[in-house]
Design a protein around this motif. Structure first.
Motif, PDB file in Angstrom:
ATOM      1  N   LEU A  11       0.831  -1.212   0.000  1.00 38.22           N
ATOM      2  CA  LEU A  11       0.000   0.000   0.000  1.00 38.22           C
ATOM      3  C   LEU A  11       0.862   1.258   0.000  1.00 38.22           C
ATOM      4  O   LEU A  11       0.539   2.243  -0.655  1.00 38.22           O
ATOM      5  N   LEU A  47      -5.185   3.173  -9.538  1.00 40.85           N
ATOM      6  CA  LEU A  47      -4.474   2.802  -8.313  1.00 40.85           C
ATOM      7  C   LEU A  47      -5.425   2.677  -7.136  1.00 40.85           C
ATOM      8  O   LEU A  47      -5.152   1.935  -6.195  1.00 40.85           O
ATOM      9  N   PHE A  48      -6.538   3.389  -7.191  1.00 40.70           N
ATOM     10  CA  PHE A  48      -7.451   3.323  -6.046  1.00 40.70           C
ATOM     11  C   PHE A  48      -8.071   1.949  -5.858  1.00 40.70           C
ATOM     12  O   PHE A  48      -7.955   1.355  -4.775  1.00 40.70           O
ATOM     13  N   ALA A  51      -5.487  -0.384  -4.584  1.00 44.27           N
ATOM     14  CA  ALA A  51      -5.246  -0.219  -3.152  1.00 44.27           C
ATOM     15  C   ALA A  51      -6.343  -0.910  -2.356  1.00 44.27           C
ATOM     16  O   ALA A  51      -6.083  -1.603  -1.367  1.00 44.27           O
ATOM     17  N   PHE A  52      -7.572  -0.754  -2.816  1.00 42.68           N
ATOM     18  CA  PHE A  52      -8.689  -1.333  -2.086  1.00 42.68           C
ATOM     19  C   PHE A  52      -8.600  -2.855  -2.074  1.00 42.68           C
ATOM     20  O   PHE A  52      -8.837  -3.497  -1.042  1.00 42.68           O
ATOM     21  N   TYR A  55      -6.036  -4.015   0.272  1.00 40.88           N
ATOM     22  CA  TYR A  55      -6.538  -3.911   1.647  1.00 40.88           C
ATOM     23  C   TYR A  55      -7.431  -5.085   1.996  1.00 40.88           C
ATOM     24  O   TYR A  55      -7.296  -5.718   3.038  1.00 40.88           O
ATOM     25  N   GLU A  58      -5.466  -8.221   2.482  1.00 40.94           N
ATOM     26  CA  GLU A  58      -4.456  -8.267   3.537  1.00 40.94           C
ATOM     27  C   GLU A  58      -5.000  -7.979   4.929  1.00 40.94           C
ATOM     28  O   GLU A  58      -4.310  -8.163   5.909  1.00 40.94           O
TER      29      GLU A  58
ATOM     30  N   ARG B  29      -2.315  -1.961  12.522  1.00 40.59           N
ATOM     31  CA  ARG B  29      -1.924  -2.191  11.139  1.00 40.59           C
ATOM     32  C   ARG B  29      -3.111  -1.995  10.193  1.00 40.59           C
ATOM     33  O   ARG B  29      -3.011  -1.369   9.154  1.00 40.59           O
ATOM     34  N   MET B  33      -3.593   0.701   7.149  1.00 44.41           N
ATOM     35  CA  MET B  33      -3.869   0.356   5.753  1.00 44.41           C
ATOM     36  C   MET B  33      -5.112   1.081   5.261  1.00 44.41           C
ATOM     37  O   MET B  33      -5.174   1.556   4.135  1.00 44.41           O
ATOM     38  N   LEU B  36      -4.207   4.473   4.239  1.00 47.56           N
ATOM     39  CA  LEU B  36      -3.515   4.516   2.953  1.00 47.56           C
ATOM     40  C   LEU B  36      -4.501   4.390   1.802  1.00 47.56           C
ATOM     41  O   LEU B  36      -4.396   5.097   0.798  1.00 47.56           O
ATOM     42  N   VAL B  37      -5.469   3.473   1.959  1.00 43.40           N
ATOM     43  CA  VAL B  37      -6.464   3.327   0.894  1.00 43.40           C
ATOM     44  C   VAL B  37      -7.232   4.634   0.717  1.00 43.40           C
ATOM     45  O   VAL B  37      -7.476   5.090  -0.408  1.00 43.40           O
ATOM     46  N   ALA B  40      -5.218   7.022  -1.223  1.00 45.62           N
ATOM     47  CA  ALA B  40      -5.231   6.692  -2.648  1.00 45.62           C
ATOM     48  C   ALA B  40      -6.516   7.203  -3.291  1.00 45.62           C
ATOM     49  O   ALA B  40      -6.508   7.720  -4.408  1.00 45.62           O
ATOM     50  N   GLY B  41      -7.635   7.073  -2.559  1.00 44.54           N
ATOM     51  CA  GLY B  41      -8.903   7.583  -3.072  1.00 44.54           C
ATOM     52  C   GLY B  41      -8.846   9.088  -3.283  1.00 44.54           C
ATOM     53  O   GLY B  41      -9.293   9.588  -4.309  1.00 44.54           O
ATOM     54  N   ALA B  44      -7.007   9.806  -6.390  1.00 48.24           N
ATOM     55  CA  ALA B  44      -7.789   9.499  -7.586  1.00 48.24           C
ATOM     56  C   ALA B  44      -8.767  10.635  -7.880  1.00 48.24           C
ATOM     57  O   ALA B  44      -8.864  11.109  -9.012  1.00 48.24           O
TER      58      ALA B  44
END
Ligand code: FES
Lengths: 69, 174
Positions: A11, A47-48, A51-52, A55, A58, B29, B33, B36-37, B40-41, B44
């Protein structure tokens, strides 16, 4: 107890790419390479979901879930 | 409900101390994460407007010939002086500089750092941005000092019938 850093690290990579794409995107916009701009935008948007997905895959790995079971 | 536990104040009629602040700020953790997601949104979404502008530019306006616009009469602009004008639209401020008898240069003067107006400083023969002391070369528009990294877009000018006209905006040379 086993640690899993794969999610966190990938990530972080995704976010790094996001930043790089954003920078290039804006520069290319001002340099009037509009097609390249569009490509970077598509990259950033793609990329979004990536990333999702990372997530989702993981989130249940790692120390915590092992501890609970 | 049976009996009072040893907590003080005890649980069942604890109406005042019922906010648990233990670990309130710890970020595990999974939470990290998630953040981070989310970031990223945000990236975008933030890239959408640039893409739209680019698409617009690609579809229609790619023909960059604007109607020629008269800036000033030659006799009203002494050598070494500058003049502000607007080209191609009312919202794009630009600056015309008469360097020599027959040499004019013009740039859109929104600083390429954060868009402050760039001025021509006659004594130093340099264009200076007052906001963060960015400097631009007057011959080419290239940044020479300070934060700006991209050159100022040059406006091509033409002298006709004793007047200076703005013709078009030059593309960046990437
Ligand atoms: S806006 Fe011109 S140097 Fe920062």
């Amino acid at each position: 107890m086993k640690r899993s850093y794969v999610g966190v690290i990938s990530l972080c990579l995704v976010l790094f790419l996001d930043i790089v794409f954003m920078q290039l995107l804006i520069h290319q916009y001002f340099f009037e390479n509009y097609l390249v701009t569009l490509i970077f935008m598509a990259g950033n948007i793609l990329l979004f979901p990536i990333a999702f997905l990372i997530y989702k895959k993981e989130k249940d790995k790692g120390a915590e879930s092992h501890a609970k079971k | 409900m049976a009996g009072r536990n040893n907590n003080n104040p005890f649980d069942q009629d604890n109406y005042t101390h019922n906010i648990d602040r233990n670990n309130e700020r710890s970020l595990d953790r999974r939470g990290f994460m998630k953040t981070l997601v989310g970031a990223a949104g945000v990236f975008a979404v933030a890239s959408l407007p640039w893409g739209t502008l680019a698409a617009k530019e690609l579809m229609g306006l790619s023909d960059k010939e604007y109607p020629h616009k008269k800036i000033v009469d030659v006799k009203n602009l002494p050598v070494g002086e500058s003049l502000e004008f607007h080209f191609p639209s009312e919202h794009d401020s630009a600056v015309l500089i008469r360097l020599e008898e027959n040499k004019y240069v013009a740039y859109q003067n929104a600083c390429t750092h954060l868009r402050c107006p760039v001025y021509w400083v006659k004594e130093e023969r340099e264009m200076v941005c007052p906001c963060h002391h960015g400097k631009f070369d007057v011959q080419t528009g290239a940044p020479t000092a300070g934060p700006p990294r991209r050159p100022l877009p040059e406006v091509i000018v033409e002298v006709k019938d004793e007047a200076v006209y703005a013709v078009r905006v030059k593309r960046y040379e990437a």
